[in-house]
Design a protein around this motif. Structure first.
Motif, PDB file in Angstrom:
ATOM      1  N   GLU A 177       0.839  -1.199   0.000  1.00 39.08           N
ATOM      2  CA  GLU A 177       0.000   0.000   0.000  1.00 39.08           C
ATOM      3  C   GLU A 177       0.876   1.252   0.000  1.00 39.08           C
ATOM      4  OE1 GLU A 177      -3.580   2.021   2.636  1.00 39.08           O
ATOM      5  OE2 GLU A 177      -2.930  -0.030   3.067  1.00 39.08           O
TER       6      GLU A 177
ATOM      7  N   THR B  27       2.035   2.151  -3.254  1.00 39.05           N
ATOM      8  CA  THR B  27       0.880   2.373  -4.153  1.00 39.05           C
ATOM      9  C   THR B  27       0.753   1.247  -5.181  1.00 39.05           C
ATOM     10  OG1 THR B  27       2.056   3.822  -5.723  1.00 39.05           O
ATOM     11  CG2 THR B  27       0.975   4.885  -3.837  1.00 39.05           C
ATOM     12  N   ASN B  28       1.169   0.062  -4.790  1.00 48.42           N
ATOM     13  CA  ASN B  28       0.971  -1.122  -5.630  1.00 48.42           C
ATOM     14  C   ASN B  28      -0.351  -1.739  -5.185  1.00 48.42           C
ATOM     15  OD1 ASN B  28       0.972  -3.610  -6.909  1.00 48.42           O
ATOM     16  ND2 ASN B  28       3.137  -4.024  -6.529  1.00 48.42           N
ATOM     17  N   TRP B  29      -1.450  -1.156  -5.675  1.00 47.31           N
ATOM     18  CA  TRP B  29      -2.776  -1.523  -5.175  1.00 47.31           C
ATOM     19  C   TRP B  29      -3.151  -2.971  -5.443  1.00 47.31           C
ATOM     20  CZ3 TRP B  29      -3.089   1.965  -1.876  1.00 47.31           C
ATOM     21  CH2 TRP B  29      -2.777   3.296  -2.147  1.00 47.31           C
TER      22      TRP B  29
ATOM     23  N   ALA C 271      -1.389  -5.025  -2.901  1.00 51.66           N
ATOM     24  CA  ALA C 271      -1.927  -4.737  -1.568  1.00 51.66           C
ATOM     25  C   ALA C 271      -3.252  -5.455  -1.358  1.00 51.66           C
ATOM     26  CB  ALA C 271      -2.098  -3.229  -1.393  1.00 51.66           C
ATOM     27  N   ILE C 272      -4.132  -5.373  -2.351  1.00 54.44           N
ATOM     28  CA  ILE C 272      -5.439  -6.019  -2.243  1.00 54.44           C
ATOM     29  C   ILE C 272      -5.279  -7.537  -2.122  1.00 54.44           C
ATOM     30  CG2 ILE C 272      -7.562  -6.538  -3.520  1.00 54.44           C
ATOM     31  CD1 ILE C 272      -7.337  -3.648  -4.661  1.00 54.44           C
TER      32      ILE C 272
END
Length: 199
Positions: free
Chosen positions: A178, A181-183, A186-187
């Motif tokens: 997160e 910003t590697n979404w 992260a998810i």
């Protein structure tokens, strides 16, 4: 006679009263007594305990550099006091690590962590130590902070697969993605965490 050196009983009395103040959370008073004990006691396990607890009081009071000095003093005595090494060695290293992190001394923290993992690979505080450093690295402003934290957290999982702190470590991995910003990653990691730790 003011020239008479303090007796060992005086040192023990200071140490005992320091513990009383410590339990009462009167850290400034405990520091005064632990330091007095350290000045009065002969080279012994009690002296190592007095130095260690003076370090704890200093750490609690935010005097991180002085605390580190006390912990390092304890560690330097361990070769001559093996029974102290068994009782205080890992704890002194862990507290020294905390002092290094509070001082933002990354090289010192990394060196201390390496020493903990080498000397006490199966110790009670080794998993905490890796997690503590990883979280500190992740919170840093360094561009590589998140990646460095993930590397430490992966080491944590390999070395301590049964640790009670594993859920916290896995969650921290997701947070590093997160931060980068590697979404998608992260998810994926958050969803995997919910699957693996449903309770």
């Amino acid at each position: 006679d003011t020239n008479t050196p303090p007796s060992e009983l005086t040192g023990k009395a200071y140490l005992d009263r320091g513990w009383c103040f410590w339990v009462a959370t009167n850290y400034p008073a405990s520091l005064v007594d632990f330091e007095a004990a350290a000045r009065s006691l002969p080279f012994s396990k009690d002296l190592a305990v007095a130095k260690f607890k003076a370090g704890d009081a200093l750490l609690t009071l935010g005097k991180f550099s002085e605390a580190r000095q006390d912990y390092e003093s304890v560690l330097s005595d361990l070769t001559k006091l093996p029974e102290v090494g068994r009782a205080l060695g890992e704890q002194a290293l862990y507290q020294c690590l905390r002092a290094n992190l509070a001082l933002n001394d990354a090289p010192g923290a990394n060196a201390t962590l390496a020493r903990i993992l080498k000397t006490y690979p199966e110790g009670d505080l080794s998993d905490n130590a890796i997690l503590l450093v990883a979280e500190s690295v992740d919170d840093s402003s360094q561009p590589s902070g998140a990646a460095d934290a993930r590397r430490l957290l992966e080491q944590f999982e390999k070395q301590f697969p049964n640790s009670e702190l594993l859920p916290q470590a896995r969650l921290a991995v997701a947070q590093t993605y997160e931060q980068d910003t590697n979404w998608p990653a992260a998810i994926t990691n958050y969803e995997g965490w919910l699957t693996d730790f449903p309770t």
